[in-house]
Design a protein around this motif. Structure first.
Motif, mmCIF file in Angstrom:
data_model
loop_
_atom_site.group_PDB
_atom_site.id
_atom_site.type_symbol
_atom_site.label_atom_id
_atom_site.label_comp_id
_atom_site.label_asym_id
_atom_site.label_seq_id
_atom_site.Cartn_x
_atom_site.Cartn_y
_atom_site.Cartn_z
ATOM 1 N N ASP A 18 43.305 35.520 43.900
ATOM 2 C CA ASP A 18 42.104 35.622 43.571
ATOM 3 C C ASP A 18 41.623 36.635 44.691
ATOM 4 O OD1 ASP A 18 41.989 33.975 42.053
ATOM 5 O OD2 ASP A 18 41.454 31.728 43.640
ATOM 6 N N ALA A 19 41.760 36.834 46.149
ATOM 7 C CA ALA A 19 41.311 37.944 47.431
ATOM 8 C C ALA A 19 42.186 38.793 46.610
ATOM 9 C CB ALA A 19 42.538 37.568 48.575
ATOM 10 N N ALA A 60 37.799 44.313 42.404
ATOM 11 C CA ALA A 60 36.201 44.035 42.233
ATOM 12 C C ALA A 60 35.108 44.955 43.016
ATOM 13 C CB ALA A 60 35.504 42.949 42.019
ATOM 14 N N LYS A 61 35.581 45.051 44.410
ATOM 15 C CA LYS A 61 34.638 45.906 45.034
ATOM 16 C C LYS A 61 35.331 46.991 45.022
ATOM 17 C CE LYS A 61 33.678 41.895 48.798
ATOM 18 N NZ LYS A 61 34.495 41.935 50.116
ATOM 19 N N SER A 95 41.509 39.819 43.827
ATOM 20 C CA SER A 95 40.421 40.606 42.245
ATOM 21 C C SER A 95 39.723 40.838 43.169
ATOM 22 C CB SER A 95 40.479 38.888 41.521
ATOM 23 O OG SER A 95 39.862 37.941 42.026
ATOM 24 N N ALA A 96 39.125 40.297 44.175
ATOM 25 C CA ALA A 96 37.579 40.156 45.005
ATOM 26 C C ALA A 96 37.856 42.116 45.353
ATOM 27 C CB ALA A 96 37.800 39.317 46.135
ATOM 28 N N TYR A 97 39.160 42.401 46.133
ATOM 29 C CA TYR A 97 39.479 43.736 46.455
ATOM 30 C C TYR A 97 38.986 44.982 45.218
ATOM 31 C CZ TYR A 97 41.089 41.976 50.977
ATOM 32 O OH TYR A 97 41.329 41.452 52.049
#
Length: 394
Positions: A88-89, A95-96, A91-93
């Motif tokens: 999950d982390a 996406a940013k 995917s957040a990186y």
């Protein structure tokens, strides 16, 4: 004392102190962030992922320059994804990072990573969206194929396929004729667990009608024609493709052979030699095509020529074994046996160089042992085919 001179007026003048850089603070931050990025890279190299991530997060706090910030985000995403619990982390990186990326190629690479993060987190619907966007964004054929492969891998999952079929069918009902949705459904039926190539062909024909100049879509439809026993239709499409993209001649040749036109198939296959008739690998490849098309004599001549051009000893041995196989398939048994026994004799007599390192000598011996085993197997097949196994002697 004058400027640049010693206070007492004597001795050598003092060097003038350089002006303070205007961007010193920015450079300092960049240097600190780059240092943290490099240090995190060392931790990653040794598998210390839990130590690397805090360093990358600190680098993100310090860095203001978009390009380096994007690089740090991508490194952080890759680091997090190395451990499934951080998917999950990751995917957040990614996406940013996508928000900062401007180049289409870079965006597609990040989308591929983002899809991988979603897949690891078992969020298959989002993974599909990311992989599909990557596939559409890449211009390089190899990268497109990689993205499409990962997309279809999701569709093939039994836990996803049924829901995907329902979702894309509903989407098509809401937006009839949408090429993207049609293309995905064609993939689902051609490669999913509920394989239905006839239905896939029917849908792919609609895709081609919407995108008549897209050579990739034409090729997909041609492949479905081949799978469904409509080789003549495939030939027609491949002729269109080759007219715009001559490098695809081999696919046309294969389709012609499937359509029962081996003479034209062989004629086109021989065109692959133009400008490459002294390259042993190309000669051997075309020889293989001709053999498939039933042109064994022409194939044999090319194999014999390719062997004479090879310099690498093992590559030459491999080519000679293929030549022996072809002799056997043409029932030229004495030629096959003579060649295989010669290869066995060479493998048994070969010695590694006197100055070879122990590991190189070991690798050499293993290679010779494989060649001997290959030769014995070839002789066994030869004698078995002739019904003379009781006469076989090594």
């Amino acid at each position: 004392a004058g400027e640049g001179e010693a206070p007492d007026g004597g001795g050598k003048p003092k060097p003038k102190k350089p002006d303070k850089p205007k961007e010193e603070k920015k450079l300092k931050f960049q240097t600190e962030a780059q240092y943290l990025l490099d240090l995190a890279g060392v931790h990653r190299q040794y598998g210390h992922l839990d130590e690397a991530l805090p360093l990358l997060n600190k680098a993100l706090e310090l860095e203001k320059e978009p390009e380096l910030k994007l690089l740090i985000l991508q490194q952080a995403g890759e680091t997090a994804l190395a451990d499934p619990k951080h998917a999950d982390a990751a995917s957040a990186y990614f996406a940013k990072a996508l928000e900062l990326a401007e180049d289409d190629g870079r965006k597609s690479v990040l989308l591929l990573w983002l899809g991988g993060a979603y897949r690891t987190a078992k969020d298959y619907a989002k993974a599909e969206v990311a992989f599909w966007a990557a596939y559409k964004g890449f211009s390089d054929k190899r990268q497109k194929q990689d993205a499409l492969r990962q997309f279809t891998d999701i569709l093939r999952r039994p836990e996803r396929a049924e829901a995907a079929e329902a979702e894309y069918t509903k989407r098509l009902a809401e937006k009839p004729g949408d090429p993207n949705t049609l293309e995905i459904l064609a993939l689902l039926y051609s490669q999913g667990p509920k394989k239905d190539t006839k239905k896939a062909q029917e849908i792919q024909e609609k895709v081609v009608a919407a995108r008549p100049d897209d050579l990739d879509e034409l090729e997909t439809l041609a492949g479905l024609f081949q799978q469904n026993g409509q080789a003549d239709k495939a030939v027609g499409l491949f002729r269109q493709i080759v007219a715009k993209k001559p490098a695809e001649q081999e696919k046309l040749a294969r389709a012609l052979a499937q359509a029962g036109k081996p003479d034209e198939a062989a004629e086109i296959a021989l065109k692959l030699l133009e400008g490459h008739d002294q390259e042993p690998q190309v000669l051997d490849h075309v020889a293989g095509l001709l053999e498939q098309f039933g042109k064994k004599k022409e194939s044999l001549a090319l194999r014999e020529k390719s062997v004479g051009l090879l310099k690498d000893p093992q590559a030459r041995t491999d080519a000679l074994f293929r030549l022996a196989d072809q002799y056997r398939s043409m029932k030229e048994y004495p030629k096959c046996e003579d060649l295989v026994r010669k290869l066995l004799q060479e493998a048994g007599a070969e010695k590694p160089p006197a100055d070879a390192k122990p590991e190189d000598s070991k690798a050499f011996k293993e290679r010779m042992d494989r060649n001997i085993a290959r030769g014995k197997k070839a002789l066994f097949q030869l004698y078995e085919e002739q019904g003379k196994l009781e006469e076989l002697k090594f």
